[in-house]
Design a protein around this motif. Sequence first.
Motif, PDB file in Angstrom:
ATOM      1  N   VAL A  15       0.867  -1.178   0.000  1.00 29.62           N
ATOM      2  CA  VAL A  15       0.000   0.000   0.000  1.00 29.62           C
ATOM      3  C   VAL A  15       0.904   1.228   0.000  1.00 29.62           C
ATOM      4  O   VAL A  15       1.518   1.534   1.024  1.00 29.62           O
ATOM      5  CB  VAL A  15      -0.927   0.004   1.234  1.00 29.62           C
ATOM      6  N   PRO A  16       1.006   1.938  -1.129  1.00 31.60           N
ATOM      7  CA  PRO A  16       1.907   3.100  -1.191  1.00 31.60           C
ATOM      8  C   PRO A  16       1.612   4.160  -0.128  1.00 31.60           C
ATOM      9  O   PRO A  16       2.528   4.823   0.345  1.00 31.60           O
ATOM     10  CB  PRO A  16       1.677   3.655  -2.592  1.00 31.60           C
ATOM     11  N   ASP A  17       0.358   4.285   0.259  1.00 34.12           N
ATOM     12  CA  ASP A  17      -0.002   5.311   1.247  1.00 34.12           C
ATOM     13  C   ASP A  17       0.233   4.876   2.688  1.00 34.12           C
ATOM     14  O   ASP A  17       0.067   5.677   3.604  1.00 34.12           O
ATOM     15  CB  ASP A  17      -1.467   5.719   1.066  1.00 34.12           C
ATOM     16  N   LEU A  18       0.605   3.612   2.885  1.00 30.04           N
ATOM     17  CA  LEU A  18       0.890   3.099   4.226  1.00 30.04           C
ATOM     18  C   LEU A  18       2.257   2.416   4.203  1.00 30.04           C
ATOM     19  O   LEU A  18       2.352   1.192   4.077  1.00 30.04           O
ATOM     20  CB  LEU A  18      -0.195   2.100   4.668  1.00 30.04           C
ATOM     21  N   PRO A  19       3.325   3.177   4.302  1.00 27.00           N
ATOM     22  CA  PRO A  19       4.662   2.585   4.246  1.00 27.00           C
ATOM     23  C   PRO A  19       4.820   1.424   5.228  1.00 27.00           C
ATOM     24  O   PRO A  19       4.413   1.518   6.385  1.00 27.00           O
ATOM     25  CB  PRO A  19       5.585   3.751   4.605  1.00 27.00           C
ATOM     26  N   GLY A  20       5.372   0.339   4.732  1.00 27.61           N
ATOM     27  CA  GLY A  20       5.578  -0.840   5.552  1.00 27.61           C
ATOM     28  C   GLY A  20       4.411  -1.802   5.572  1.00 27.61           C
ATOM     29  O   GLY A  20       4.501  -2.882   6.147  1.00 27.61           O
ATOM     30  N   CYS A  21       3.308  -1.442   4.951  1.00 26.89           N
ATOM     31  CA  CYS A  21       2.132  -2.304   4.914  1.00 26.89           C
ATOM     32  C   CYS A  21       2.243  -3.194   3.676  1.00 26.89           C
ATOM     33  O   CYS A  21       1.969  -2.753   2.559  1.00 26.89           O
ATOM     34  CB  CYS A  21       0.859  -1.457   4.886  1.00 26.89           C
ATOM     35  N   VAL A  22       2.670  -4.438   3.893  1.00 28.49           N
ATOM     36  CA  VAL A  22       2.945  -5.363   2.798  1.00 28.49           C
ATOM     37  C   VAL A  22       2.388  -6.746   3.127  1.00 28.49           C
ATOM     38  O   VAL A  22       2.104  -7.060   4.286  1.00 28.49           O
ATOM     39  CB  VAL A  22       4.454  -5.473   2.520  1.00 28.49           C
ATOM     40  N   ALA A  23       2.250  -7.571   2.085  1.00 31.31           N
ATOM     41  CA  ALA A  23       1.828  -8.961   2.271  1.00 31.31           C
ATOM     42  C   ALA A  23       2.379  -9.788   1.125  1.00 31.31           C
ATOM     43  O   ALA A  23       2.656  -9.264   0.041  1.00 31.31           O
ATOM     44  CB  ALA A  23       0.306  -9.057   2.309  1.00 31.31           C
ATOM     45  N   ALA A  24       2.523 -11.075   1.367  1.00 33.39           N
ATOM     46  CA  ALA A  24       2.943 -12.014   0.332  1.00 33.39           C
ATOM     47  C   ALA A  24       2.135 -13.287   0.489  1.00 33.39           C
ATOM     48  O   ALA A  24       1.797 -13.689   1.607  1.00 33.39           O
ATOM     49  CB  ALA A  24       4.427 -12.321   0.452  1.00 33.39           C
ATOM     50  N   LEU A  32      -4.545 -10.919  -1.597  1.00 35.13           N
ATOM     51  CA  LEU A  32      -5.583  -9.903  -1.376  1.00 35.13           C
ATOM     52  C   LEU A  32      -6.171 -10.017   0.032  1.00 35.13           C
ATOM     53  O   LEU A  32      -6.396  -9.006   0.702  1.00 35.13           O
ATOM     54  CB  LEU A  32      -6.681 -10.018  -2.429  1.00 35.13           C
ATOM     55  N   ALA A  33      -6.417 -11.244   0.478  1.00 37.91           N
ATOM     56  CA  ALA A  33      -6.938 -11.430   1.838  1.00 37.91           C
ATOM     57  C   ALA A  33      -5.916 -10.971   2.876  1.00 37.91           C
ATOM     58  O   ALA A  33      -6.268 -10.292   3.855  1.00 37.91           O
ATOM     59  CB  ALA A  33      -7.301 -12.899   2.060  1.00 37.91           C
ATOM     60  N   LEU A  34      -4.652 -11.304   2.641  1.00 38.26           N
ATOM     61  CA  LEU A  34      -3.603 -10.931   3.600  1.00 38.26           C
ATOM     62  C   LEU A  34      -3.369  -9.427   3.650  1.00 38.26           C
ATOM     63  O   LEU A  34      -3.155  -8.872   4.732  1.00 38.26           O
ATOM     64  CB  LEU A  34      -2.307 -11.667   3.270  1.00 38.26           C
ATOM     65  N   ILE A  35      -3.409  -8.749   2.500  1.00 41.52           N
ATOM     66  CA  ILE A  35      -3.182  -7.299   2.517  1.00 41.52           C
ATOM     67  C   ILE A  35      -4.370  -6.599   3.173  1.00 41.52           C
ATOM     68  O   ILE A  35      -4.198  -5.576   3.843  1.00 41.52           O
ATOM     69  CB  ILE A  35      -2.848  -6.732   1.116  1.00 41.52           C
ATOM     70  N   HIS A  36      -5.563  -7.151   3.024  1.00 41.40           N
ATOM     71  CA  HIS A  36      -6.735  -6.580   3.705  1.00 41.40           C
ATOM     72  C   HIS A  36      -6.520  -6.619   5.210  1.00 41.40           C
ATOM     73  O   HIS A  36      -6.734  -5.622   5.914  1.00 41.40           O
ATOM     74  CB  HIS A  36      -7.988  -7.360   3.304  1.00 41.40           C
ATOM     75  N   GLU A  37      -6.071  -7.769   5.719  1.00 42.54           N
ATOM     76  CA  GLU A  37      -5.768  -7.896   7.147  1.00 42.54           C
ATOM     77  C   GLU A  37      -4.631  -6.962   7.566  1.00 42.54           C
ATOM     78  O   GLU A  37      -4.685  -6.352   8.637  1.00 42.54           O
ATOM     79  CB  GLU A  37      -5.384  -9.332   7.476  1.00 42.54           C
ATOM     80  N   ALA A  38      -3.614  -6.854   6.713  1.00 41.26           N
ATOM     81  CA  ALA A  38      -2.473  -5.984   7.032  1.00 41.26           C
ATOM     82  C   ALA A  38      -2.898  -4.527   7.130  1.00 41.26           C
ATOM     83  O   ALA A  38      -2.424  -3.788   8.001  1.00 41.26           O
ATOM     84  CB  ALA A  38      -1.375  -6.155   5.986  1.00 41.26           C
ATOM     85  N   GLU A  40      -5.929  -3.383   7.927  1.00 42.81           N
ATOM     86  CA  GLU A  40      -6.685  -3.224   9.175  1.00 42.81           C
ATOM     87  C   GLU A  40      -5.751  -3.137  10.376  1.00 42.81           C
ATOM     88  O   GLU A  40      -5.912  -2.277  11.240  1.00 42.81           O
ATOM     89  CB  GLU A  40      -7.663  -4.380   9.348  1.00 42.81           C
ATOM     90  N   PHE A  41      -4.764  -4.028  10.440  1.00 38.78           N
ATOM     91  CA  PHE A  41      -3.801  -4.042  11.544  1.00 38.78           C
ATOM     92  C   PHE A  41      -2.997  -2.747  11.578  1.00 38.78           C
ATOM     93  O   PHE A  41      -2.783  -2.152  12.632  1.00 38.78           O
ATOM     94  CB  PHE A  41      -2.877  -5.254  11.401  1.00 38.78           C
ATOM     95  N   HIS A  42      -2.557  -2.299  10.402  1.00 33.85           N
ATOM     96  CA  HIS A  42      -1.752  -1.074  10.302  1.00 33.85           C
ATOM     97  C   HIS A  42      -2.552   0.132  10.806  1.00 33.85           C
ATOM     98  O   HIS A  42      -2.047   0.929  11.600  1.00 33.85           O
ATOM     99  CB  HIS A  42      -1.326  -0.867   8.847  1.00 33.85           C
ATOM    100  N   LEU A  43      -3.791   0.257  10.346  1.00 36.76           N
ATOM    101  CA  LEU A  43      -4.610   1.403  10.758  1.00 36.76           C
ATOM    102  C   LEU A  43      -4.954   1.348  12.244  1.00 36.76           C
ATOM    103  O   LEU A  43      -4.988   2.376  12.912  1.00 36.76           O
ATOM    104  CB  LEU A  43      -5.877   1.474   9.903  1.00 36.76           C
TER     105      LEU A  43
END
Length: 68
Positions: A15-24, A32-38, A40-43
């Motif tokens: 997520v370019p607007d949330l530095p460090g928010c990544v998933a693999a 897509l499911a993992l980045i959605h969780e990431a 939520e956790f980041h915010l």
Amino acid sequence: MVVIEEGPTSWGAYVPDLPGCVAAGESREEVLALIHEAIEFHLESVRQEGEPVPVPHSSSEFIEVTAA
């Protein structure tokens, strides 16, 4: 905005607007499911720290290029 990339053996997302928010993950659906969780956790973490939620500033476009 979420950027999704297919690699040789896995998928990645960030997520370019949330530095460090990544998933693999092993598939597009999984990443897509993992980045959605990431996200939520980041915010949640940002809010707990009393920081403002970043305002989105990224965008994307597809540009058609023709070979000469």
